[in-house]
Scaffold this motif. Structure first.
Motif, PDB file in Angstrom:
ATOM      1  N   ASN A  31       0.890  -1.169   0.000  1.00  0.00           N
ATOM      2  CA  ASN A  31       0.000   0.000   0.000  1.00  0.00           C
ATOM      3  C   ASN A  31       0.924   1.213   0.000  1.00  0.00           C
ATOM      4  O   ASN A  31       1.409   1.639   1.041  1.00  0.00           O
ATOM      5  CB  ASN A  31      -0.916  -0.001   1.219  1.00  0.00           C
ATOM      6  CG  ASN A  31      -1.921   1.133   1.182  1.00  0.00           C
ATOM      7  OD1 ASN A  31      -2.072   1.819   0.176  1.00  0.00           O
ATOM      8  ND2 ASN A  31      -2.618   1.343   2.284  1.00  0.00           N
ATOM      9  N   PHE A  63       0.865   3.813   5.326  1.00  0.00           N
ATOM     10  CA  PHE A  63       1.419   3.306   4.078  1.00  0.00           C
ATOM     11  C   PHE A  63       2.595   2.381   4.372  1.00  0.00           C
ATOM     12  O   PHE A  63       3.349   2.602   5.332  1.00  0.00           O
ATOM     13  CB  PHE A  63       1.868   4.457   3.180  1.00  0.00           C
ATOM     14  CG  PHE A  63       0.744   5.334   2.704  1.00  0.00           C
ATOM     15  CD1 PHE A  63      -0.106   4.905   1.695  1.00  0.00           C
ATOM     16  CD2 PHE A  63       0.517   6.578   3.269  1.00  0.00           C
ATOM     17  CE1 PHE A  63      -1.149   5.707   1.249  1.00  0.00           C
ATOM     18  CE2 PHE A  63      -0.519   7.390   2.836  1.00  0.00           C
ATOM     19  CZ  PHE A  63      -1.363   6.947   1.825  1.00  0.00           C
ATOM     20  N   ILE A 511      -8.874   3.551  -2.181  1.00  0.00           N
ATOM     21  CA  ILE A 511      -7.939   2.527  -1.703  1.00  0.00           C
ATOM     22  C   ILE A 511      -8.690   1.228  -1.397  1.00  0.00           C
ATOM     23  O   ILE A 511      -8.280   0.136  -1.809  1.00  0.00           O
ATOM     24  CB  ILE A 511      -7.183   3.041  -0.464  1.00  0.00           C
ATOM     25  CG1 ILE A 511      -6.244   4.185  -0.869  1.00  0.00           C
ATOM     26  CG2 ILE A 511      -6.391   1.918   0.201  1.00  0.00           C
ATOM     27  CD1 ILE A 511      -5.608   4.909   0.300  1.00  0.00           C
ATOM     28  N   TYR A 515      -8.397  -2.785  -3.435  1.00  0.00           N
ATOM     29  CA  TYR A 515      -8.200  -4.124  -2.876  1.00  0.00           C
ATOM     30  C   TYR A 515      -9.436  -4.986  -3.071  1.00  0.00           C
ATOM     31  O   TYR A 515      -9.323  -6.211  -3.224  1.00  0.00           O
ATOM     32  CB  TYR A 515      -7.794  -4.013  -1.408  1.00  0.00           C
ATOM     33  CG  TYR A 515      -6.436  -3.357  -1.266  1.00  0.00           C
ATOM     34  CD1 TYR A 515      -5.279  -4.035  -1.644  1.00  0.00           C
ATOM     35  CD2 TYR A 515      -6.315  -2.042  -0.841  1.00  0.00           C
ATOM     36  CE1 TYR A 515      -4.041  -3.427  -1.573  1.00  0.00           C
ATOM     37  CE2 TYR A 515      -5.082  -1.423  -0.762  1.00  0.00           C
ATOM     38  CZ  TYR A 515      -3.948  -2.114  -1.132  1.00  0.00           C
ATOM     39  OH  TYR A 515      -2.723  -1.505  -1.083  1.00  0.00           O
ATOM     40  N   CYS A 520      -3.365  -3.998  -6.207  1.00  0.00           N
ATOM     41  CA  CYS A 520      -2.540  -3.256  -5.251  1.00  0.00           C
ATOM     42  C   CYS A 520      -2.654  -1.767  -5.555  1.00  0.00           C
ATOM     43  O   CYS A 520      -3.065  -1.370  -6.642  1.00  0.00           O
ATOM     44  CB  CYS A 520      -1.082  -3.702  -5.339  1.00  0.00           C
ATOM     45  SG  CYS A 520      -0.814  -5.424  -4.894  1.00  0.00           S
ATOM     46  N   HIS A 521      -2.225  -0.933  -4.600  1.00  0.00           N
ATOM     47  CA  HIS A 521      -2.515   0.500  -4.694  1.00  0.00           C
ATOM     48  C   HIS A 521      -1.277   1.342  -4.422  1.00  0.00           C
ATOM     49  O   HIS A 521      -0.490   1.055  -3.523  1.00  0.00           O
ATOM     50  CB  HIS A 521      -3.596   0.879  -3.676  1.00  0.00           C
ATOM     51  CG  HIS A 521      -4.078   2.294  -3.817  1.00  0.00           C
ATOM     52  ND1 HIS A 521      -3.511   3.350  -3.153  1.00  0.00           N
ATOM     53  CD2 HIS A 521      -5.078   2.816  -4.568  1.00  0.00           C
ATOM     54  CE1 HIS A 521      -4.131   4.468  -3.492  1.00  0.00           C
ATOM     55  NE2 HIS A 521      -5.088   4.174  -4.345  1.00  0.00           N
ATOM     56  N   ASN A 750      -6.120   3.009   6.098  1.00  0.00           N
ATOM     57  CA  ASN A 750      -4.870   2.265   5.947  1.00  0.00           C
ATOM     58  C   ASN A 750      -4.567   1.430   7.186  1.00  0.00           C
ATOM     59  O   ASN A 750      -4.136   0.271   7.082  1.00  0.00           O
ATOM     60  CB  ASN A 750      -3.712   3.233   5.692  1.00  0.00           C
ATOM     61  CG  ASN A 750      -3.702   3.783   4.283  1.00  0.00           C
ATOM     62  OD1 ASN A 750      -4.393   3.286   3.408  1.00  0.00           O
ATOM     63  ND2 ASN A 750      -2.915   4.817   4.058  1.00  0.00           N
ATOM     64  N   TRP A 757      -3.381  -7.506   7.077  1.00  0.00           N
ATOM     65  CA  TRP A 757      -2.451  -7.354   5.959  1.00  0.00           C
ATOM     66  C   TRP A 757      -2.190  -8.672   5.230  1.00  0.00           C
ATOM     67  O   TRP A 757      -2.126  -8.718   4.002  1.00  0.00           O
ATOM     68  CB  TRP A 757      -1.134  -6.760   6.460  1.00  0.00           C
ATOM     69  CG  TRP A 757      -0.338  -7.673   7.350  1.00  0.00           C
ATOM     70  CD1 TRP A 757      -0.413  -7.752   8.710  1.00  0.00           C
ATOM     71  CD2 TRP A 757       0.638  -8.639   6.949  1.00  0.00           C
ATOM     72  NE1 TRP A 757       0.458  -8.707   9.182  1.00  0.00           N
ATOM     73  CE2 TRP A 757       1.114  -9.259   8.123  1.00  0.00           C
ATOM     74  CE3 TRP A 757       1.153  -9.044   5.719  1.00  0.00           C
ATOM     75  CZ2 TRP A 757       2.083 -10.263   8.108  1.00  0.00           C
ATOM     76  CZ3 TRP A 757       2.121 -10.049   5.687  1.00  0.00           C
ATOM     77  CH2 TRP A 757       2.574 -10.639   6.881  1.00  0.00           C
TER      78      TRP A 757
END
Length: 876
Positions: A31, A63, A511, A515, A520-521, A750, A757
């Motif tokens: 991210n 991030f 964002i 996902y 992915c971003h 985030n 994750w």
């Protein structure tokens, strides 16, 4: 996959449900946010410590990766030498008159001489002489000569048509001088008029700016504060060395990211960045010793930045030819040397594996930005064109580009520090238009037949676009073969369709949506001058969350009872604009308005006059105390202004004569000024404050009147602010960025994603057929009740505040729920959670419980009310 690789893409599906990024053998949740340290340094002149703090801010915002550019010219920096002695040279007598003041003048009888006493020539150097013509009486040709035994020997000639920067390659002359045993003290360059020289040319000496082997980019940084809107550049030898490296900038960036606790992805700006080969990003030896793209008549494709637009960046922009195999080999070896150095640096620091990937280009799409829509006709390109028997230049270009990118990526793969490699496409998608994914098919063909060193392509997505279309692209065209889908740049602005899209930033929902689309971003960018930034610049190099700091609004004017237009700019980094469109009018059009500015330190367009396409015919600029009219490249001074003072303006345009007049406070200051940009009708006016402008502008009224070209009658099109539209007038269009705080929303989003994750990194989303990672209401409807299967069980998610829910199955007896907003999950009838705790999964993918989670029963079902950004683990 190379067993010694630091990172790679696992597309085998043997261990994980999706294409998975691996770092040091472990799945990695990607991210990312771009931190354009080179723009902050070069454009905003930020010091290192201020830039270093940005990595810590990105880490705090959740991030995991900082994407950081490195220019080729930063690791192979050119050196700069300014003259030890300069002045006037009499062509008849050969006498030199040293001149300390600037500038020195070229006439028919005199030349400017330059002596660079501190430079020592080496055969591997490429040397460019750059100088600035500060003034010129008329277009002319200047000969650049070297004195050889007292006689001028022409090295090259330049065509001078305006005050600007010019350059010549003096490598061969210096090589011959060295072969003859002459030192730099013996070498004298002359800038003189060619035979029949018609006038005067003033060459800027800038004696106060000295460099003796200084990095050329550092000299340009020292020059920037001196420009103040003018063109200036000292005479300089730019010395370029093909086999010398300086790793200091790279090492500094890696160390800063490592100390912040993040991973770094290196963005390589080499022979092509954003479809261009810019002379400040690339060592001069590359531009002068390898093949440029050439037209069918043998001319190099090159653009010179107009003097009026030059702000201390690149002067010349080229296309380097991707068919040049020598260039490919050189750049590949440079990248290999770079990553070999990273390997050594990593070993010295205990193998933290800070660098995890490399983007080997930047937005290298079809080369049309310099107006060349064709293949190259160089020797290299002609050989390839004939060998491949192509008939379409675009097909040829895409095939060549795929091989060029693979060759670049080979430098990374063959180094001692092999990481994943990627390339990005700029896709400016509007409603109803498909994604193109140029180059991806060609890369997959290479992968299938012989292999490619480029792991995947991603998309840069800006402007109008449909969330559904983006999802289809990520799941479809960008998911071909072994390609890993990724959004590599976007600011999630102006997202939606032309039929109802919102212009607000939706970074947090964007964002989440990425996902949910099994991709992915990468966000562009944390802060910077481009207007796409996450933060905006505050005082003393601070970063300010994008909130209610910039606006464009119709409201009550300060100190007055009436309404007017107010543009407020309290922080840099985002523009503000107001547009008033009306029915097109021709003939004589008069625009009357009254403006007041809070300071004289910045630049405002107040107003600009538009045609029916929204393009500027001319602009009235309040520019740092000066009032100017600009049209195209032309600029005319109209007066001065003071802060907090009202100015009544009357702009009179005549489409028949293609001219305009200007009155300020009832005084005619410009009369029948020719307008160089042809126009037939006037269709609107625009007030604009650029991203760097600070302050407040008030506009108390606007009247637009016309005398029709046919009837000569006069009509009042717009009387005052707040009046109902009349005569087909369109409504105000107020465009600004920073209306609400998105930083905290993104930070919490985030951090919620970081809690799960491992699942996001390894599990396929339900949009891609996955059963164990399910997103609810990913399109962010205001209210929704959504039922979806999770591992075969029917879960319901209910939200009344644009919630997005996530449910994860981590095995038959372990489930996870998450929600962006305060919303609820309703569990299946045949499903019962024995325990429930709120918490997160740590870096080892182990659950860390923070508190027990309560639930309630409704109609025989367990119901969990989740708090905003909460993650709850259930065991059954």
């Amino acid at each position: 996959m190379d067993t010694k690789a630091i990172s790679w893409v696992d597309s085998s599906y043997r261990l994980y449900e999706k294409k998975t990024l691996i770092v040091d053998g472990v799945p990695f949740f990607y991210n990312a946010v771009q931190i354009r340290r080179e723009k902050l340094r070069n454009d905003w002149l930020w010091p290192h410590d201020a830039i270093k703090n940005l990595y810590k801010a990105a880490k705090a915002d959740g991030f995991t990766v900082a994407s950081v550019p490195i220019w080729w010219s930063e690791i192979q920096p050119d050196l700069a030498y300014t003259p030890h002695d300069a002045g006037t040279y009499e062509l008849t007598s050969g006498k030199m008159f040293s001149q300390k003041d600037s500038p020195s003048t070229v006439t028919s009888d005199t030349a400017v001489y330059l002596r660079f006493g501190s430079y020592a020539y080496s055969p591997e150097h490429t040397v460019i002489l750059r100088f600035c013509v500060q003034a010129v009486s008329e277009p002319c040709t200047l000969d650049i000569c070297g004195l050889d035994q007292g006689e001028p020997v022409i090295v090259d000639s330049v065509q001078v048509d305006e005050p600007h920067i010019y350059e010549v390659n003096v490598t061969s002359f210096l090589r011959e001088a060295a072969d003859q045993g002459r030192t730099a003290e013996d070498v004298v360059f002359l800038i003189k008029g060619s035979p029949g020289f018609p006038g005067l040319a003033a060459v800027d000496l800038m004696p106060g700016l000295k460099a003796e082997g200084q990095v050329y980019l550092d000299l340009m940084l020292a020059l920037k504060p001196l420009l103040r809107g003018s063109i200036a550049h000292p005479p300089v030898l730019r010395v370029s060395r093909s086999n010398v490296y300086d790793w200091s900038i790279l090492d500094e960036a890696i160390q800063d990211v490592q100390e912040a606790g993040m991973k770094m992805e290196l963005l390589w700006f080499g022979s092509d960045g954003t479809n261009l080969s810019a002379d400040n990003r690339i060592p001069a030896y590359v531009l002068y010793n390898y093949q440029n793209t050439v037209t069918a008549d043998g001319q190099s494709v090159v653009r010179k930045t107009p003097a009026a637009q030059w702000k201390g960046g690149e002067v010349y922009t080229y296309y380097l030819d991707k068919c040049d195999l020598d260039l490919r080999e050189k750049e590949k070896n440079v990248l290999k040397d770079l990553f070999d150095h990273i390997a050594e640096l990593d070993r010295r620091h205990g193998c933290p594996r800070t660098v995890v990937g490399c983007q080997v280009n930047n937005e290298t799409n079809v080369p049309t930005r310099l107006g060349h829509r064709d293949r190259s006709y160089s020797h290299w390109a002609t050989i390839e064109w004939e060998r491949r028997e192509h008939s379409d230049w675009l097909d040829f270009y895409h095939a060549i580009r795929a091989e060029w990118l693979s060759d670049l990526a080979a430098g990374v793969k063959e180094s001692d520090y092999s990481v994943w490699t990627r390339a990005n496409n700029a896709e400016f998608v509007q409603y109803g238009q498909p994604f193109k994914a140029h180059g991806l098919v060609e890369n997959e063909i290479l992968r299938q037949f012989g292999g490619t060193n480029l792991d995947f392509y991603g998309v840069d997505m800006y402007r109008y676009s449909e969330l559904g279309e983006i999802g289809q692209a990520l799941l479809g065209i960008y998911n071909q073969g072994d390609n890993l889908p990724m959004i590599m740049e976007t600011d999630w602005t102006v997202t939606g369709s032309r039929r109802g899209g919102s212009q607000a930033k939706i970074l947090d929902y964007g964002i989440l949506f990425t996902y949910a689309a099994n991709a992915c971003h990468n966000l562009y960018d944390l802060i910077g001058p481009d207007g796409h930034n996450f933060y905006v610049a505050g005082p003393n190099y601070s970063v300010v969350p994008g909130t209610v700091v910039n606006s464009a609004a119709i409201q009550r004017l300060s100190g007055m009872g009436e309404r007017g237009l107010v543009l407020t700019k309290l922080v840099q980094g985002t523009p503000a604009r107001a547009v008033r469109a009306f029915c097109p009018v021709d003939g004589q059009v008069t625009i009357e308005t009254k403006v007041r500015l809070a300071n004289t330190l910045h630049t405002w367009q107040a107003p600009a006059v538009l045609d029916t396409e929204g393009d500027q015919i001319l602009a009235l600029c309040f520019d740092q105390g000066k009032i100017k009219i600009t049209s195209g490249r032309c600029e005319c001074l109209a007066g001065e202004y003071e802060a907090e003072t009202w100015y009544e303006l009357r702009i009179i345009l005549d489409s028949g004569n293609q001219a305009c007049s200007l009155e300020i406070n009832d005084q005619r200051v410009l009369d029948n000024l020719p307008i160089p940009r042809p126009f037939a009708v006037v269709g609107g006016v625009e007030w604009f404050a650029g991203s760097g402008t600070l302050g407040i502008m008030d506009v108390s009224y606007l009247r637009v009147m016309c005398s029709a070209a046919q009837s000569g009658s006069e009509a009042v099109l717009d009387e005052q602010f707040g009046q109902l539209d009349d005569g087909g007038l369109a409504s105000w269009q107020l465009d600004f960025r920073g209306e609400y705080s998105w930083v905290e929303d993104v930070r919490k989003t985030n951090q919620m994603l970081l809690k799960i994750w491992h699942d996001l990194a390894t599990k396929a989303a339900d949009s891609a057929g996955g059963r164990n990672l399910v997103f609810f209401n990913q399109h962010a409807a205001e209210k929704a009740t959504v039922g979806k299967l999770v591992n075969g069980y029917l879960f319901y998610y209910q939200t009344e505040n644009k919630g997005v829910g996530i449910a994860v199955c981590r095995g038959d007896h372990e489930y996870v729920l998450a929600s962006k907003t305060a919303s609820r999950f309703i569990l299946p009838l045949n499903f019962r959670a024995e325990s429930a705790t709120a918490g997160c999964y740590d870096e080892n993918n182990q659950w860390v419980a923070e508190k027990e989670k309560n639930y309630r029963w409704e109609n025989g079902r367990q119901v969990f009310d989740l708090e905003p950004y909460e993650v709850v683990r259930l065991t059954t």
